[in-house]
Design a protein around this motif. Structure first.
Motif: not given
Lengths: 419, 157
Positions: A70-78
């Protein structure tokens, strides 16, 4: 064979709107919504990084195909994927109800079992309808924190989705020709042009959905779809603000984390668990608190020492699995700076433990993509003040695109471990 | 062979194969939840089947009966639909949010949020009243327009 009196007789059903075109229209509107909810649901499991440490809330085994880092960008992903999961799920309720209404006579079809194929299909429809209602009911009650059942919500909601999705795939494949035929014969949109006075039943076919003795129409097809759409729009307006924020937040009148949980001041945004619930001992968070930092070296850092390190400020959302999110301005030490101080090897995982003594999520493991992000913080302050105890004082994790419950509060130790 | 299968089974072999795959997935999924660690007895299956039963035998007959009673009043379709719209919009809001409206889980809510469940019932009632009032006002306007049009049509004859 003449069916017994009651709903098993076709003449029992009087609505002039029921027919293959209406069911095809409702099904075609519902299907993309259900697809969004299913995909974002499986993505949410992936976002918990179940392969790492003790993160998984599901039993080991099959039917967990999505294993992405699971990536850390974009910040609003989750915030996006989980906001969609909850909002679209709630907004789809009127469509699901209308779709099921449109096929209600099929439940009482007579004879109940025409052939082995019909029996198999009916069993599969039980999985379809039962699975759909189960997923909607459990998800909707979960976001309201209401658990009137005796099963594990996460496990049942995850595997219940498989019962539903498996039956849905077969159902769509079988019914596609009927949808295509309804559109070919009636036109995909043409029946929407008919006003109430021009609304006629679709042609009757024995054993089909159309009533043989329909009553006069009291609403047009476009009126009926408008009714369903209005109900969906109403649910959107009273729900979506808890995820989207902005002016919509004031309209989130019935959302579980709408306006009723917003307090005053810099710490006045929602939490998923209070310090009292987590049984955080105030003494453990006081001046005696030392953050245990372990890589190839072991360090103990007081809050004053952490505040003396280079501070970074990031505006990041906390997005909860229950669908709400809140974006705040956090400041603290970058996790990658602490990793360097502890001499953590590249590519290691970060195990974060909370002061919280009990609870499944008191310990989480973050992958290298997550904790090594430039914007991943051990936050000490929010909106220019110290974190409140409910928001995780003395220190909490804030990592972009990470599910809210993994942004551990009341951090006690950080341990970098070789993968 | 396929024709004989079709005659006896009632559909193509592919129909059976697809259903068997879906059934196998469902049985495997259910077995994961039915582990005693995750479900007390058959609780999961009871809810899985029970939801469909309650929907089909309680909810659908219930709202169908309400609609049938409203139709029996012999309102014009315009008036009937100006009742249906606010009733359905407020109704699905209640169907989705009844645990908050009826304060079913205040303890969990306090533990999670630090606040009591407050104001949901009042807000839902106000929303419902507002929806009926707006629909009623719109109905009065539309009925007025229709009545004037009808008078003009009579006058012009």
């Amino acid at each position: 064979v003449r069916p017994p009196p009651g709903p098993t007789r076709e003449t029992f059903w009087r609505s002039p709107l029921r027919g293959p075109w209406l069911t095809a229209a409702l099904g075609s509107l519902l299907l993309p919504l259900v697809a969004i909810v299913a995909v974002t649901g499986f993505l949410s499991n992936a976002a918990y990084q179940p392969a790492l440490g003790a993160n998984s809330l599901l039993p080991a085994g099959g039917l967990q195909p999505l294993r992405v880092a699971w990536p850390a960008s974009p910040t609003w992903l989750y915030a996006l994927t989980q906001g969609l999961h909850v909002i679209v799920g709630i907004v789809a309720v009127p469509l699901l109800l209308a779709k099921l209404w449109s096929v209600a006579p099929r439940l009482f079809a007579w004879p109940p079992l025409r052939s082995p194929a019909h029996a198999v299909e009916r069993l599969s429809v039980l999985g379809l309808v039962g699975g759909a209602i189960f997923e909607f009911v459990t998800g909707i009650l979960n976001v309201q924190l209401y658990y009137p059942w005796h099963f594990n919500f996460v496990v049942a909601h995850y595997y219940g989705a498989w019962v539903f999705v498996a039956a849905l795939v077969v159902h769509v494949a079988i019914k596609m020709p009927i949808v295509a035929r309804a559109w070919r014969e009636r036109g995909a949109l043409a029946p929407l042009r008919a006003s109430l006075h021009e609304t006629r039943p679709e042609p009757y076919e024995p054993g089909g959905l159309v009533a043989p003795r329909p009553a006069a129409a009291t609403i047009s097809r476009r009126g009926a779809l408008g009714l369903v759409g209005s109900a969906a729009a109403g649910l959107f307006l009273v729900t979506a603000g808890q995820s989207i924020g902005g002016p919509l937040r004031r309209l989130a009148l019935l959302a579980p984390r709408g306006q009723s949980v917003v307090g005053r001041g810099p710490n006045g945004f929602p939490v998923n668990k209070t310090a009292a619930t987590a049984r955080i001992d105030r003494r453990a968070t006081g001046s005696g608190w030392r953050l245990q930092v372990t890589g190839t070296r072991h360090l103990e850092l007081s809050r004053a020492q952490l505040l003396a390190l280079e501070q970074h400020e990031e505006t990041l959302p906390i997005a909860c699995v229950e669908g709400w999110s809140t974006t705040q301005r956090w400041s603290g030490v970058r996790l990658r700076d602490l990793a360097a101080m502890a001499g953590a090897p590249d590519g290691s995982r970060l195990r974060v433990e909370s002061l919280q003594a009990h609870g499944a999520l008191r310990r989480v493991t973050l992958g290298p993509d997550q904790h090594a992000s430039e914007r991943a913080l051990l936050a000490l302050r929010v909106n220019d003040v110290d974190l409140s105890l409910d928001h995780g004082f003395p220190a909490r994790i804030v990592v972009p695109a990470l599910p809210g419950v993994h942004c551990t509060k009341w951090v006690g130790s950080l341990t970098w471990e070789a993968a | 062979v396929i024709a004989a299968f079709r005659r006896r089974y009632g559909a193509s072999p592919l129909h059976l194969a697809a259903h068997l795959v879906a059934l196998a997935i469902a049985v495997y999924a259910a077995s994961k939840v039915l582990h005693p660690r995750y479900s007390r007895g058959p609780a999961f299956l009871v809810w899985l089947v029970g939801g469909a039963v309650v929907h089909d035998l309680v909810l659908v007959p219930g709202y169908s009966l309400v609609d049938a009673l409203a139709r029996r009043v012999r309102l014009t379709p315009l008036a009937l639909n100006h009742l249906r719209f606010p009733a359905v919009i407020a109704g699905v809001m209640a169907l989705v949010y009844w645990p908050l409206i009826l304060v079913r889980a205040d303890g969990n809510y306090v533990r999670a949020t630090g606040h009591h469940v407050e104001g949901f019932a009042l807000r839902w009632l106000l929303l419902t009243a507002g929806l009926f009032a707006a629909s009623g006002a719109l109905y009065a306007a539309r009925a007025g327009v229709r009545a004037r049009a009808a008078r003009r049509a009579r006058g012009g004859r």
